[in-house]
Design an enzyme around this catalytic site. Structure first.
Site, PDB file in Angstrom:
ATOM      1  N   CYS A 126       0.816  -1.222   0.000  1.00 49.14           N
ATOM      2  CA  CYS A 126       0.000   0.000   0.000  1.00 49.14           C
ATOM      3  C   CYS A 126       0.844   1.263   0.000  1.00 49.14           C
ATOM      4  O   CYS A 126       0.328   2.350  -0.228  1.00 49.14           O
ATOM      5  CB  CYS A 126      -0.917   0.009   1.216  1.00 49.14           C
ATOM      6  SG  CYS A 126       0.002  -0.017   2.760  1.00 49.14           S
ATOM      7  N   CYS A 155      -1.908  -4.291   8.302  1.00 52.27           N
ATOM      8  CA  CYS A 155      -1.457  -2.970   8.748  1.00 52.27           C
ATOM      9  C   CYS A 155      -0.768  -3.072  10.108  1.00 52.27           C
ATOM     10  O   CYS A 155       0.165  -2.326  10.389  1.00 52.27           O
ATOM     11  CB  CYS A 155      -2.633  -2.005   8.839  1.00 52.27           C
ATOM     12  SG  CYS A 155      -3.706  -2.068   7.396  1.00 52.27           S
TER      13      CYS A 155
HETATM   14 FE1  FES Z   1      -1.346   0.324   4.351  1.00 53.99          FE
HETATM   15 FE2  FES Z   1      -3.025  -0.095   6.276  1.00 53.99          FE
HETATM   16  S1  FES Z   1      -3.469   0.034   4.180  1.00 53.99           S
HETATM   17  S2  FES Z   1      -0.873  -0.023   6.413  1.00 53.99           S
END
Ligand code: FES
Length: 128
Positions: free
Chosen positions: A37, A106
């Site tokens: 992400c 995460c």
């Molecule tokens: Fe990247 Fe949560 S979506 S750490």
């Protein structure tokens, strides 16, 4: 039913995170990123006599990343380095009342940032 919502505790830590900011007197800093992400976390620790006496963080990331950063800084304070190394991402998520399954990754950032900060400290203080 699959848990897809944030707990109240996650929302509290996301909206009012604890221990945000830099720690100029830190003697261990961990920088980690999630390649999927792109979120990044920096965790600062101040270690005295083998114990973490202060912790702060700066996170550029999603709500779960902010909440887990906040929780991990709360959890490590007062712990010895060995005790801190036992804190898993699951423990951080549990302390937050759980995380939606899709957001568990995460919490891995928080565990990795903590480990990286402790390693950094050990590198700088070879006697520790
Ligand atoms: Fe990247 Fe949560 S979506 S750490």
């Amino acid at each position: 039913m699959e848990n897809t919502q944030y707990s109240q505790k996650v929302m509290d830590h996301f909206l009012h995170p604890h221990n945000v900011g830099e720690l100029p007197e830190a003697n261990g800093v961990g920088n980690v990123g999630n390649p999927v992400c792109g979120d990044i976390m920096r965790l600062y620790i101040k270690v005295e006599d083998g114990r973490i006496v202060e912790a702060r963080f700066k996170t550029f990331g999603c709500g779960a990343a902010i909440a887990t950063s906040s929780m991990v800084t709360d959890l490590v304070k007062g712990k010895t380095l060995d005790e801190a190394l036992e804190i898993s991402n699951q423990a951080v998520a549990e302390a937050l009342g759980g995380l939606p399954k899709v957001k568990m990754h995460c919490s891995v950032l928080a565990e990795e940032a903590l480990r990286a900060a402790i390693e950094d400290y050990k590198k700088k203080e070879p006697k520790a």
